[in-house]
Design a protein around this motif. Structure first.
Motif, PDB file in Angstrom:
ATOM      1  N   UNK A  47      -2.224   6.522   2.914  1.00  0.00           N
ATOM      2  CA  UNK A  47      -0.897   6.006   2.590  1.00  0.00           C
ATOM      3  C   UNK A  47      -1.014   5.124   1.340  1.00  0.00           C
ATOM      4  N   UNK A  48      -0.344   5.523   0.318  1.00  0.00           N
ATOM      5  CA  UNK A  48      -0.367   4.804  -0.953  1.00  0.00           C
ATOM      6  C   UNK A  48       0.526   3.555  -0.862  1.00  0.00           C
ATOM      7  N   UNK A  49       0.071   2.394  -1.366  1.00  0.00           N
ATOM      8  CA  UNK A  49       0.944   1.212  -1.372  1.00  0.00           C
ATOM      9  C   UNK A  49       2.226   1.464  -2.164  1.00  0.00           C
ATOM     10  N   UNK A  89       7.414   9.628  -2.037  1.00  0.00           N
ATOM     11  CA  UNK A  89       7.821   8.486  -2.849  1.00  0.00           C
ATOM     12  C   UNK A  89       8.295   7.309  -2.010  1.00  0.00           C
ATOM     13  N   UNK A  90       8.906   7.572  -0.890  1.00  0.00           N
ATOM     14  CA  UNK A  90       9.473   6.503  -0.085  1.00  0.00           C
ATOM     15  C   UNK A  90       8.411   5.812   0.763  1.00  0.00           C
ATOM     16  N   UNK A  91       7.608   6.585   1.462  1.00  0.00           N
ATOM     17  CA  UNK A  91       6.627   6.008   2.393  1.00  0.00           C
ATOM     18  C   UNK A  91       5.251   5.820   1.782  1.00  0.00           C
ATOM     19  N   UNK A  92       4.939   6.557   0.713  1.00  0.00           N
ATOM     20  CA  UNK A  92       3.607   6.523   0.129  1.00  0.00           C
ATOM     21  C   UNK A  92       2.610   7.421   0.834  1.00  0.00           C
ATOM     22  N   UNK A  93       3.030   8.111   1.888  1.00  0.00           N
ATOM     23  CA  UNK A  93       2.111   8.948   2.669  1.00  0.00           C
ATOM     24  C   UNK A  93       1.650  10.161   1.865  1.00  0.00           C
ATOM     25  N   UNK A  94       0.374  10.502   2.004  1.00  0.00           N
ATOM     26  CA  UNK A  94      -0.161  11.722   1.399  1.00  0.00           C
ATOM     27  C   UNK A  94       0.342  12.916   2.210  1.00  0.00           C
ATOM     28  N   UNK A  95       1.240  13.694   1.612  1.00  0.00           N
ATOM     29  CA  UNK A  95       1.871  14.793   2.347  1.00  0.00           C
ATOM     30  C   UNK A  95       1.283  16.145   1.990  1.00  0.00           C
TER      31      UNK A  95
END
Length: 418
Positions: free
Chosen positions: A144-146, A122-128
């Motif tokens: 990485x999601x905007x 939620x914070x970085x938008x990165x696909x984890x």
């Protein structure tokens, strides 16, 4: 009854010629005016709003652990609350384009797409994680999601939509007196049809309140000027409508007399130069100390990106015009009284009892109607529309300054969206 014979053709006319009646000119009218807003190219392009600002999108208590979609400046955004904090991401999974707002939380601090389980921080938008591709999915970390900056103020969630620049502090954008003084608020957020610019221009418009709102119950017993002499004064980031004369009735040549006086209304001042710039119904009671301390040069003011402030002796009314897209906006009305402690209790009784439905309801509903049916440009402006011209110039100048700063920082702004 007399009868006039049809006109005959001249003797030398060809055989079979019929004389036709003269053709009347079509009543085309006389409608000169501005055909577009090219004088303000940034304003004309801002159909879906100006980037680089904070916008309120909903009340804070409407955001929970269940994803919620909002649209702001033409961009679909998903917002969600996790461990007390609100986050915002672009509401489109980059895998197949499914809205992330259809998804849910499978792990703390993340949001998972409902379709295949793509999971984003939620914070970085990165696909984890890509749940359906196993723990070691090679797509992890490659997407990485905007994301969007989020703040909570005045009981509402605010989102910053920019072009990659660091957002300015939200308190620098809010009305100064709301930031520095305790206040009790009554607010309404309502989706409305019509472009946000029509809503903002209606709010700051000089002439409409005197005529359109004369039938509003909120104004029923208050005198309203028929016309004003007004100047536009800029102080800091705000421009103010400053009244120098108020006229309560007038004789219109060849038409008749128009008056705002009535036996059931409060009596206006006799001298047209005896005006008040705290409220627009003539001199009234002494203003609240916090309001008086601001020394507002006019009772109506506006600032970017579309914030209206109307000052009355005992309260201030604010309107935030939030662009959804080219055709729709959010109306955010906030009424503030500067009091605290037990003194806030009468405010809630008054606001919920009658102010909400009279002021934020029927009165504001007249503005809603006008914004829905406005179709401009083309337009032919008149003298009181100086307020609109100054607002457009303010928007143009401030936007030009922002674009110059972005260019200096090497940032290319996004194309306007609708």
């Amino acid at each position: 009854m007399t009868h006039t014979a049809d006109p005959q053709p001249p003797a030398d006319a060809p055989v079979g010629t019929q004389r036709t009646k003269p053709v009347e000119k079509h009543r085309a009218g006389r409608l000169p005016g501005r055909q577009d807003w090219r004088s303000w190219p940034h304003y004309q392009a801002a159909k879906a709003g100006f980037r680089g600002y904070w916008y309120p999108v909903c009340f804070s208590n409407q955001v929970t652990g269940k994803p919620k979609q909002v649209t702001l400046l033409g961009e679909k955004i998903v917002i969600i609350r996790d461990q007390g904090r609100v986050y915002a991401l672009s509401d489109r999974c980059p895998h197949r384009g499914v809205p992330l707002s259809c998804g849910n939380q499978q792990f703390k601090g993340t949001l998972s797409c409902v379709y295949h389980g793509w999971t984003f921080d939620l914070d970085s938008g990165e696909l984890v994680a890509a749940i359906t591709d196993g723990p070691q999915s090679p797509i992890r970390g490659k997407v990485v999601q905007p994301t969007y900056d989020v703040e909570e103020r005045l009981g509402m969630v605010w989102i910053f939509v920019g072009d990659g620049e660091k957002p300015h502090p939200i308190d620098d954008q809010l009305p100064e007196e709301l930031v520095s003084n305790p206040a009790v608020l009554g607010a309404r957020i309502q989706p409305r049809e019509g472009n946000w610019r029509f809503a903002c221009e209606n709010g700051y418009d000089e002439g409409h309140a005197k005529f359109l709102h004369r039938t509003a119950l909120w104004r029923m017993f208050k005198p309203m000027p028929v016309w004003n002499i007004t100047q536009i004064v800029q102080r800091g980031r705000w421009i103010y409508r400053t009244q120098t004369e108020q006229h309560w009735d007038a004789d219109y040549p060849g038409v008749g007399t128009w008056t705002s006086r009535a036996w059931y209304k409060a009596k206006p001042p006799k001298d047209p130069k005896q005006v008040s710039n705290i409220g627009n119904t003539g001199p009234g009671k002494d203003p609240n100390p916090v309001i008086a301390a601001q020394e507002f040069p006019g009772f109506a003011s506006v600032s970017m990106p579309g914030v209206l402030r109307i000052v009355y002796p005992s309260f201030i009314h604010y309107e935030f015009y939030v662009p959804v897209d080219e055709n729709d906006h959010l109306y955010v009305g906030v009424l503030a009284e500067f009091r605290e402690g037990w003194k806030v209790l009468p405010f809630y009784a008054k606001y919920l009892g009658w102010v909400r439905w009279l002021f934020h309801g029927q009165f504001s509903g007249q503005d809603k109607w006008m914004v829905e049916v406005t179709d401009a440009p083309p337009e032919k402006l008149y003298r009181p529309d100086e307020s609109l011209l100054k607002w457009r110039k303010l928007a143009e100048d401030v936007t030009e300054e922002r674009l110059e700063k972005l260019a200096a920082d090497g940032i290319v702004p996004a194309e306007p969206r609708v």
